[in-house]
Design an enzyme around this catalytic site. Structure first.
Site, short mmCIF file in Angstrom:
data_model
loop_
_atom_site.label_atom_id
_atom_site.label_comp_id
_atom_site.label_asym_id
_atom_site.label_seq_id
_atom_site.Cartn_x
_atom_site.Cartn_y
_atom_site.Cartn_z
N HIS A 119 40.65 39.68 35.81
CA HIS A 119 41.90 40.24 35.33
C HIS A 119 42.12 39.79 33.88
O HIS A 119 41.52 38.79 33.44
CB HIS A 119 43.07 39.79 36.22
CG HIS A 119 43.13 40.52 37.52
ND1 HIS A 119 43.50 39.91 38.69
CD2 HIS A 119 42.89 41.82 37.83
CE1 HIS A 119 43.48 40.80 39.67
NE2 HIS A 119 43.11 41.96 39.16
N LYS A 135 40.00 36.62 31.72
CA LYS A 135 38.76 37.01 31.06
C LYS A 135 38.14 35.86 30.26
O LYS A 135 36.93 35.63 30.33
CB LYS A 135 38.97 38.23 30.18
CG LYS A 135 39.21 39.49 31.02
CD LYS A 135 39.23 40.73 30.21
CE LYS A 135 39.71 41.93 30.99
NZ LYS A 135 39.24 42.13 32.32
N THR A 177 32.78 44.94 35.10
CA THR A 177 33.72 45.99 34.77
C THR A 177 33.81 46.04 33.24
O THR A 177 33.48 45.07 32.56
CB THR A 177 35.09 45.73 35.41
OG1 THR A 177 35.49 44.39 35.16
CG2 THR A 177 35.05 45.97 36.92
N GLY A 178 34.25 47.16 32.71
CA GLY A 178 34.15 47.45 31.29
C GLY A 178 34.69 46.40 30.34
O GLY A 178 33.97 45.93 29.46
N THR A 179 35.94 46.04 30.49
CA THR A 179 36.54 45.10 29.54
C THR A 179 35.96 43.70 29.71
O THR A 179 35.66 43.02 28.73
CB THR A 179 38.07 45.09 29.69
OG1 THR A 179 38.54 46.43 29.71
CG2 THR A 179 38.73 44.36 28.53
N THR A 180 35.78 43.28 30.95
CA THR A 180 35.16 41.97 31.19
C THR A 180 33.76 41.95 30.60
O THR A 180 33.36 40.98 29.96
CB THR A 180 35.11 41.66 32.70
OG1 THR A 180 36.45 41.67 33.23
CG2 THR A 180 34.48 40.31 32.98
N SER A 200 36.24 50.28 33.35
CA SER A 200 37.20 49.18 33.48
C SER A 200 37.75 49.21 34.91
O SER A 200 37.70 50.26 35.58
CB SER A 200 38.33 49.31 32.46
OG SER A 200 39.17 50.40 32.80
N GLY A 201 38.25 48.08 35.37
CA GLY A 201 38.74 47.99 36.75
C GLY A 201 39.73 49.07 37.13
O GLY A 201 39.53 49.81 38.10
N ASP A 234 44.09 37.11 38.78
CA ASP A 234 45.33 36.54 38.29
C ASP A 234 46.38 36.72 39.38
O ASP A 234 46.89 37.82 39.56
CB ASP A 234 45.77 37.24 37.00
CG ASP A 234 47.05 36.67 36.43
OD1 ASP A 234 47.64 35.75 37.05
OD2 ASP A 234 47.47 37.15 35.38
N HIS A 246 45.70 48.67 40.51
CA HIS A 246 44.48 49.02 41.23
C HIS A 246 44.20 48.06 42.39
O HIS A 246 43.07 47.93 42.85
CB HIS A 246 43.29 49.09 40.25
CG HIS A 246 43.07 47.84 39.47
ND1 HIS A 246 41.97 47.05 39.63
CD2 HIS A 246 43.82 47.24 38.51
CE1 HIS A 246 42.06 46.01 38.81
NE2 HIS A 246 43.17 46.11 38.12
N ASP A 271 41.93 49.11 45.25
CA ASP A 271 40.49 49.03 44.97
C ASP A 271 39.98 47.60 45.13
O ASP A 271 38.88 47.37 45.63
CB ASP A 271 40.18 49.50 43.54
CG ASP A 271 40.43 50.98 43.34
OD1 ASP A 271 40.39 51.74 44.34
OD2 ASP A 271 40.65 51.39 42.19
N ARG A 289 37.07 43.71 51.19
CA ARG A 289 36.74 44.11 52.57
C ARG A 289 35.25 44.42 52.69
O ARG A 289 34.58 43.98 53.62
CB ARG A 289 37.57 45.32 53.00
CG ARG A 289 37.37 45.69 54.46
CD ARG A 289 38.17 46.91 54.87
NE ARG A 289 37.51 48.16 54.63
CZ ARG A 289 36.40 48.59 55.23
NH1 ARG A 289 35.77 47.82 56.08
NH2 ARG A 289 35.89 49.76 54.96
#
Length: 121
Positions: free
Chosen positions: A8, A12, A34-37, A53-54, A79, A86, A89, A95
């Site tokens: 989150h 990061k 994920t994109g930003t991470t 991105s998430g 966080d 999201h 997701d 799960r």
């Protein structure tokens, strides 16, 4: 090792610091993010394959990879103080990790234990 990393926004920097501290252990890993991470990890000099991105579907892409047997470990530094649109997701990803018996860490201490265990094998 096939590793997915997600964080989150408020986590990061913590994720990048963790990855850099463990760089020797993860150098040979195939890392997806994920994109930003992933962008943050790349700026720190790490090699990652970036997904969406998430909130735009990156969490779901990683969940798909879990279901397809394409990942061994997931580090998702969450966080707990923030609201996340999201969240469904994220719940699906957790799960599927349980269904497919994929180790999943939500903080640096848990990730370190998983990484130590993985390295011991």
């Amino acid at each position: 090792m096939r590793l997915a990393v997600i964080a989150h926004d408020g986590k990061k920097a913590e994720m990048v610091a963790f990855l850099l501290e463990n760089k020797d252990r993860i150098m040979s890993a195939k890392i997806v993010a994920t994109g930003t991470t992933g962008s943050h990890a790349e700026k720190a000099g790490l090699k990652v394959k970036k997904l969406l991105s998430g909130p735009m579907g990156g969490d779901a892409q990683i969940a798909t990879m879990v279901a397809e047997g394409k990942l061994d470990l997931i580090f998702f530094f969450r966080d707990p103080q923030g609201k996340h649109p999201h969240e469904p997701d994220i719940q699906m990803l957790m799960r599927l990790c349980d269904v497919h018996n994929i180790p999943f860490a939500t903080n640096p201490s848990g990730a370190q234990l998983l990484l130590n265990g993985w390295s011991a094998n």
